[in-house]
Scaffold this motif. Sequence first.
Motif, short mmCIF file in Angstrom:
data_model
loop_
_atom_site.label_atom_id
_atom_site.label_comp_id
_atom_site.label_asym_id
_atom_site.label_seq_id
_atom_site.Cartn_x
_atom_site.Cartn_y
_atom_site.Cartn_z
N ILE A 1 10.99 11.46 1.71
CA ILE A 1 9.47 11.34 1.23
C ILE A 1 8.63 10.49 2.28
O ILE A 1 8.73 9.22 2.17
CB ILE A 1 9.68 10.92 -0.34
N ASN A 2 7.72 11.09 2.73
CA ASN A 2 6.88 10.50 3.52
C ASN A 2 5.90 9.84 2.97
O ASN A 2 5.58 9.87 1.84
CB ASN A 2 6.32 11.71 4.63
N CYS A 3 5.07 8.75 3.56
CA CYS A 3 4.01 7.89 3.04
C CYS A 3 2.94 8.91 2.81
O CYS A 3 2.74 9.78 3.10
CB CYS A 3 3.77 6.63 3.82
N ASP A 4 2.04 8.18 1.78
CA ASP A 4 0.90 8.84 1.45
C ASP A 4 -0.18 9.11 2.54
O ASP A 4 -0.28 8.30 3.30
CB ASP A 4 0.11 7.92 0.46
N GLN B 1 1.52 2.94 -8.68
CA GLN B 1 2.43 4.00 -9.11
C GLN B 1 1.93 4.94 -10.27
O GLN B 1 0.90 4.66 -11.16
CB GLN B 1 3.55 2.96 -9.97
N SER B 2 2.54 6.18 -10.33
CA SER B 2 2.05 7.14 -11.30
C SER B 2 2.25 6.96 -12.69
O SER B 2 3.60 6.54 -12.91
CB SER B 2 2.28 8.47 -10.72
N GLU B 3 1.47 7.32 -13.50
CA GLU B 3 1.66 6.90 -15.03
C GLU B 3 2.72 7.95 -15.50
O GLU B 3 3.49 7.40 -16.56
CB GLU B 3 0.38 7.05 -15.46
N ARG C 1 0.62 -1.13 0.08
CA ARG C 1 0.12 -0.12 -0.17
C ARG C 1 1.03 1.20 -0.01
O ARG C 1 1.95 1.22 0.54
CB ARG C 1 -1.14 -0.08 1.21
N PRO C 2 0.33 2.22 -0.59
CA PRO C 2 1.11 3.70 -0.66
C PRO C 2 1.30 4.44 0.84
O PRO C 2 2.20 4.90 0.73
CB PRO C 2 0.29 4.51 -1.75
N ASN C 3 0.53 3.93 1.67
CA ASN C 3 0.37 4.71 2.86
C ASN C 3 0.86 3.85 4.07
O ASN C 3 0.54 3.97 5.20
CB ASN C 3 -0.85 5.18 3.06
N VAL C 4 1.94 3.11 3.85
CA VAL C 4 2.63 2.27 4.75
C VAL C 4 3.63 3.35 5.43
O VAL C 4 4.63 3.64 4.63
CB VAL C 4 3.28 1.08 4.31
N ILE C 5 3.74 3.18 6.64
CA ILE C 5 4.75 3.84 7.33
C ILE C 5 5.89 2.99 7.65
O ILE C 5 5.60 1.77 8.03
CB ILE C 5 4.12 4.54 8.79
N VAL C 6 7.27 3.30 7.28
CA VAL C 6 8.24 2.31 7.62
C VAL C 6 9.45 3.17 8.60
O VAL C 6 9.94 4.34 8.40
CB VAL C 6 9.10 2.32 6.48
N GLY D 1 -1.02 18.10 -2.91
CA GLY D 1 -0.05 19.14 -3.23
C GLY D 1 1.30 18.90 -2.97
O GLY D 1 2.03 19.48 -2.49
N ARG D 2 1.48 17.56 -3.03
CA ARG D 2 2.97 16.92 -2.85
C ARG D 2 3.02 15.78 -3.72
O ARG D 2 2.09 14.95 -4.11
CB ARG D 2 3.35 16.71 -1.45
N TYR D 3 4.25 15.30 -4.10
CA TYR D 3 4.85 14.20 -4.82
C TYR D 3 5.16 13.26 -3.70
O TYR D 3 5.59 13.53 -2.65
CB TYR D 3 5.86 14.39 -5.64
N LEU D 4 4.91 11.96 -4.15
CA LEU D 4 4.80 10.75 -3.18
C LEU D 4 5.99 9.69 -3.86
O LEU D 4 6.46 9.80 -4.99
CB LEU D 4 3.58 10.04 -3.08
N LEU D 5 6.17 8.77 -3.07
CA LEU D 5 7.16 7.65 -3.52
C LEU D 5 6.58 7.10 -4.80
O LEU D 5 7.57 6.64 -5.83
CB LEU D 5 7.30 6.49 -2.47
N ASN D 6 5.42 7.08 -5.10
CA ASN D 6 4.74 6.67 -6.05
C ASN D 6 4.94 7.21 -7.46
O ASN D 6 4.88 6.88 -8.65
CB ASN D 6 3.10 6.31 -6.14
N ASP D 7 5.61 8.44 -7.28
CA ASP D 7 5.70 9.38 -8.38
C ASP D 7 7.28 9.31 -8.81
O ASP D 7 7.52 9.76 -9.82
CB ASP D 7 5.62 10.79 -7.91
N LEU D 8 8.08 8.54 -8.16
CA LEU D 8 9.44 8.30 -8.45
C LEU D 8 9.57 7.25 -9.63
O LEU D 8 8.59 6.39 -9.79
CB LEU D 8 10.41 7.71 -7.24
#
Length: 527
Positions: A275-278, A240-242, A9-14, A283-290
Amino acid sequence: MSHEQRFLRPNVIVEPLVDRFYAWLHTVAPVQASMNLAFRQLPNLESYLQSPQMHVAASNNPDLRGGYFINIAEERADEVRDLVAAIKRDRAPMLRFAEAVMRADALVREEAAGFDLTPLYPRLPDELNGVVEIAYDTGNQPTVRFMEPLAYRSGAYAEQRQSVQLSLEPGVERPFVLSTPRLPGPDKLDLDLALRHGGLDELFAARLRPTTVARLREALEVPDEQVAQLERLLTDAPSQSEDRHIEAGGRVRYYGHACVLLQSPDAAVLTDPFINCDTNSTGRYLLNDLPDHIDLALITHGHQDHTVLETLLQLRGRIGAVVVPRTSRGNLCDPSIGLYLKTIGFNVIEADDFDEVELPGGKVTATPFLGEHCDLDIRGKSTYWVELAGKKFFIGADSSGIDPVLYRYVRADLGRADMAFLGMECDGAPLTWLYQPLLTRPVTKKMSDSRKLSGSNAEQAAGIVTELGAGEAYIYAMGEEEWLGHIMATSYRPDSYQLQQVEVFLGWCADNGVKAEHLLGQREWRW
């Protein structure tokens, strides 16, 4: 169901941990970790046990944000008491090592008077035998130098301290990472794995490629009673972002704080990944945008907001190499960032000033970094010059313009910068806020307050931009993004000196034909 395809999931805290505390350079590198454990973390835990109510109240006082208060409810004090007992029992070698460092410093300070140092070696504490060298500098001042690779092989380093805690983003700020240990809970998955464990790469690869619960259980050594927590972290759809890749030209994306992604169709460079999780914020880019592959991750220095292990661990399998500044080899306040990251499984390139690292269609050059480290002899810091997609970028991080002539040398060697990214936290925390556990001799409050973790003020930033000939200048958000508070713990008001200085600098840029912005959240440039 254990064999159905799943994605992370994109909103997993690690949260990587050591003895339940958040893992960063000074809590993992063995010499510094021993000092922090003995002279900050353990005393802080014992202080909490004396008055849990005071710690919790202080943790929730906005005026004390970023203080060393433990934000754990009083009804869990017995768990903290158990943690204290476990540290005293299981980490006794580290605690003895820290005490030995203090005794060795006192011995050298009292006995090394400019004469032969050989007689002092038999008097060193046993814990330091074979791990240190005593030497004079050219001013005849004695010092103790640590052989860091050997310290990683000593009783001061224990992989058994390490673990990773996973959970889902609750939508509220996490407790401050430098003070509050992470206790277990029913909504958390605690993996008792060393940070270099390959199963973590298997988990984080599931952001890009599907896996199964059965496969992850095996890779992560998850016991039966924790399978439910693992399954909660997974979903059946990729996220993941297209538009994470580009097919032509160049692109720069600002991800928050000092994290910038520089892209061409053939290469990607990421600076100070943080980059913090979702969460539900926008108004911000996420890990999924990398992009799926990052050629180089550039680390400017070892502070907890620039070498951010919770982000780096998630990208370890996607980064070609991490470029880090070379340190001074053995200085107590200057642990090796390269050795730290190599030990936990990263491919690392250590760079001195003006070393070059090639990448497809471009190159990265390490450039000097001035100031910001409380006037300590810390050499593990670097700015970077990136040439990619036909443009030249200066990544300045928290480097100060205290001597702008330095940047004149950079321009003479590398040319004019098209875009400069700078930090302007010009009234940072005092020396003892971060470095007190490493100080072998006390300093006065007046001394500490005069030596701060400060980047450039308006005049100094203007000097950098002038000497680099930069056509554009961008000031990164200095802990203002709400989703980074667990690490930054900063609180600005409209009249804060730092923000006033940013406005002065932006005014200077407008008067001098330099395109400039104070960044916040996200920003994209395309050409």
